[in-house]
Design a protein around this motif. Structure first.
Motif, PDB file in Angstrom:
ATOM      1  N   SER A 129       0.837  -1.209   0.000  1.00  0.00           N
ATOM      2  CA  SER A 129       0.000   0.000   0.000  1.00  0.00           C
ATOM      3  C   SER A 129       0.871   1.257   0.000  1.00  0.00           C
ATOM      4  N   VAL A 130       2.019   1.210   0.698  1.00  0.00           N
ATOM      5  CA  VAL A 130       2.926   2.365   0.682  1.00  0.00           C
ATOM      6  C   VAL A 130       3.474   2.565  -0.725  1.00  0.00           C
ATOM      7  N   ARG A 131       3.856   1.470  -1.380  1.00  0.00           N
ATOM      8  CA  ARG A 131       4.368   1.550  -2.743  1.00  0.00           C
ATOM      9  C   ARG A 131       3.305   2.103  -3.695  1.00  0.00           C
ATOM     10  N   ASP A 132       2.072   1.631  -3.552  1.00  0.00           N
ATOM     11  CA  ASP A 132       0.986   2.123  -4.400  1.00  0.00           C
ATOM     12  C   ASP A 132       0.752   3.617  -4.172  1.00  0.00           C
ATOM     13  N   HIS A 133       0.771   4.020  -2.909  1.00  0.00           N
ATOM     14  CA  HIS A 133       0.588   5.428  -2.589  1.00  0.00           C
ATOM     15  C   HIS A 133       1.735   6.269  -3.173  1.00  0.00           C
ATOM     16  N   LEU A 134       2.968   5.770  -3.052  1.00  0.00           N
ATOM     17  CA  LEU A 134       4.135   6.459  -3.604  1.00  0.00           C
ATOM     18  C   LEU A 134       4.034   6.560  -5.127  1.00  0.00           C
ATOM     19  N   ASN A 135       3.623   5.490  -5.768  1.00  0.00           N
ATOM     20  CA  ASN A 135       3.467   5.513  -7.228  1.00  0.00           C
ATOM     21  C   ASN A 135       2.379   6.506  -7.652  1.00  0.00           C
ATOM     22  N   ALA A 136       1.290   6.569  -6.879  1.00  0.00           N
ATOM     23  CA  ALA A 136       0.227   7.531  -7.185  1.00  0.00           C
ATOM     24  C   ALA A 136       0.748   8.960  -7.061  1.00  0.00           C
ATOM     25  N   LEU A 137       1.553   9.226  -6.028  1.00  0.00           N
ATOM     26  CA  LEU A 137       2.138  10.554  -5.873  1.00  0.00           C
ATOM     27  C   LEU A 137       3.078  10.901  -7.027  1.00  0.00           C
ATOM     28  N   VAL A 138       3.855   9.941  -7.480  1.00  0.00           N
ATOM     29  CA  VAL A 138       4.778  10.154  -8.608  1.00  0.00           C
ATOM     30  C   VAL A 138       3.994  10.454  -9.880  1.00  0.00           C
ATOM     31  N   VAL A 139       2.948   9.693 -10.133  1.00  0.00           N
ATOM     32  CA  VAL A 139       2.122   9.920 -11.323  1.00  0.00           C
ATOM     33  C   VAL A 139       1.487  11.312 -11.264  1.00  0.00           C
ATOM     34  N   ASP A 140       0.993  11.712 -10.093  1.00  0.00           N
ATOM     35  CA  ASP A 140       0.394  13.043  -9.931  1.00  0.00           C
ATOM     36  C   ASP A 140       1.437  14.140 -10.171  1.00  0.00           C
ATOM     37  N   ALA A 141       2.639  13.949  -9.664  1.00  0.00           N
ATOM     38  CA  ALA A 141       3.708  14.935  -9.879  1.00  0.00           C
ATOM     39  C   ALA A 141       4.085  15.009 -11.359  1.00  0.00           C
ATOM     40  N   ASP A 142       4.131  13.866 -12.042  1.00  0.00           N
ATOM     41  CA  ASP A 142       4.436  13.859 -13.477  1.00  0.00           C
ATOM     42  C   ASP A 142       3.371  14.603 -14.271  1.00  0.00           C
ATOM     43  N   ARG A 143       2.100  14.378 -13.918  1.00  0.00           N
ATOM     44  CA  ARG A 143       1.020  15.096 -14.603  1.00  0.00           C
ATOM     45  C   ARG A 143       1.133  16.603 -14.390  1.00  0.00           C
ATOM     46  N   SER A 144       1.444  17.013 -13.170  1.00  0.00           N
ATOM     47  CA  SER A 144       1.600  18.436 -12.873  1.00  0.00           C
ATOM     48  C   SER A 144       2.766  19.029 -13.664  1.00  0.00           C
ATOM     49  N   ALA A 145       3.854  18.289 -13.754  1.00  0.00           N
ATOM     50  CA  ALA A 145       5.013  18.772 -14.514  1.00  0.00           C
ATOM     51  C   ALA A 145       4.682  18.870 -16.002  1.00  0.00           C
ATOM     52  N   ASP A 146       3.954  17.894 -16.542  1.00  0.00           N
ATOM     53  CA  ASP A 146       3.555  17.947 -17.955  1.00  0.00           C
ATOM     54  C   ASP A 146       2.652  19.136 -18.232  1.00  0.00           C
ATOM     55  N   ALA A 147       1.748  19.416 -17.303  1.00  0.00           N
ATOM     56  CA  ALA A 147       0.864  20.567 -17.451  1.00  0.00           C
ATOM     57  C   ALA A 147       1.652  21.879 -17.413  1.00  0.00           C
ATOM     58  N   ALA A 148       2.647  21.939 -16.540  1.00  0.00           N
ATOM     59  CA  ALA A 148       3.492  23.150 -16.452  1.00  0.00           C
ATOM     60  C   ALA A 148       4.321  23.308 -17.721  1.00  0.00           C
ATOM     61  N   ASP A 149       4.829  22.208 -18.277  1.00  0.00           N
ATOM     62  CA  ASP A 149       5.601  22.291 -19.531  1.00  0.00           C
ATOM     63  C   ASP A 149       4.711  22.743 -20.674  1.00  0.00           C
ATOM     64  N   ALA A 150       3.484  22.298 -20.693  1.00  0.00           N
ATOM     65  CA  ALA A 150       2.557  22.678 -21.763  1.00  0.00           C
ATOM     66  C   ALA A 150       2.223  24.174 -21.700  1.00  0.00           C
ATOM     67  N   GLU A 151       2.217  24.750 -20.512  1.00  0.00           N
ATOM     68  CA  GLU A 151       1.897  26.171 -20.369  1.00  0.00           C
ATOM     69  C   GLU A 151       3.034  27.059 -20.838  1.00  0.00           C
ATOM     70  N   ARG A 152       4.249  26.561 -20.871  1.00  0.00           N
ATOM     71  CA  ARG A 152       5.395  27.366 -21.320  1.00  0.00           C
ATOM     72  C   ARG A 152       5.268  27.595 -22.740  1.00  0.00           C
TER      73      ARG A 152
END
Length: 152
Positions: A129-152
């Motif tokens: 469950s910790v690994r799943d939670h960590l993976n979910a956080l990583v995926v969320d951070a990647d999505r946020s970074a992709d959105a920030a790159d798209a705004e540039r």
């Protein structure tokens, strides 16, 4: 001279009027000539002054444009330098984040589970469950970074 004017005009003038007319005509001619010369000098001076002022204005305009272009080039160089520094910082941050994620995953993989019947052997937690939670956080951070790159 008064006599010549009387003959030319065919008039019989008194002597004093002929003398006066004899003096007035050359004075008026001289005055007209002087006024004409002054007007001509004024007009030529005005044209020359206008041309001189126009050349000075064009030189001042050229200097202003050159200064503006130099400022523009300097600003562009500054923007490029800032962009390179930000890109380098982004790359370093990306490397650091990926390293930390890998370290956390390795630490989770290396964490021993509880031994059967021995509650003191390790802290009881669900590694999956910790690994799943960590993976979910990583995926969320990647999505946020992709959105920030798209705004540039």
């Amino acid at each position: 001279m008064g006599f010549l004017i009387s003959l030319a005009l065919g008039w019989k003038w008194p002597g004093w009027a002929a003398r006066l007319f004899g003096w007035v005509v050359p004075v008026l001619v001289a005055f007209t000539a002087v006024c004409t010369i002054i007007a001509l000098i004024y007009h030529n001076g005005e044209a020359a002054g206008r041309a001189k002022v126009q050349v000075q204005a064009e030189k001042a305009h050229a200097r202003t444009i050159a200064a503006a272009r130099a400022d523009e080039r300097q600003a562009q160089a500054t923007v490029d330098a800032i962009g390179k520094r930000v890109a380098a910082a982004d790359d370093k941050t990306d490397i650091l984040v990926r390293t930390k994620i890998r370290e956390m995953r390795d630490a989770l993989d290396a964490t021993p589970g509880t031994l059967a019947g021995d509650p003191r052997s390790a802290a009881p937690f669900d590694a999956d469950s910790v690994r799943d939670h960590l993976n979910a956080l990583v995926v969320d951070a990647d999505r946020s970074a992709d959105a920030a790159d798209a705004e540039r």
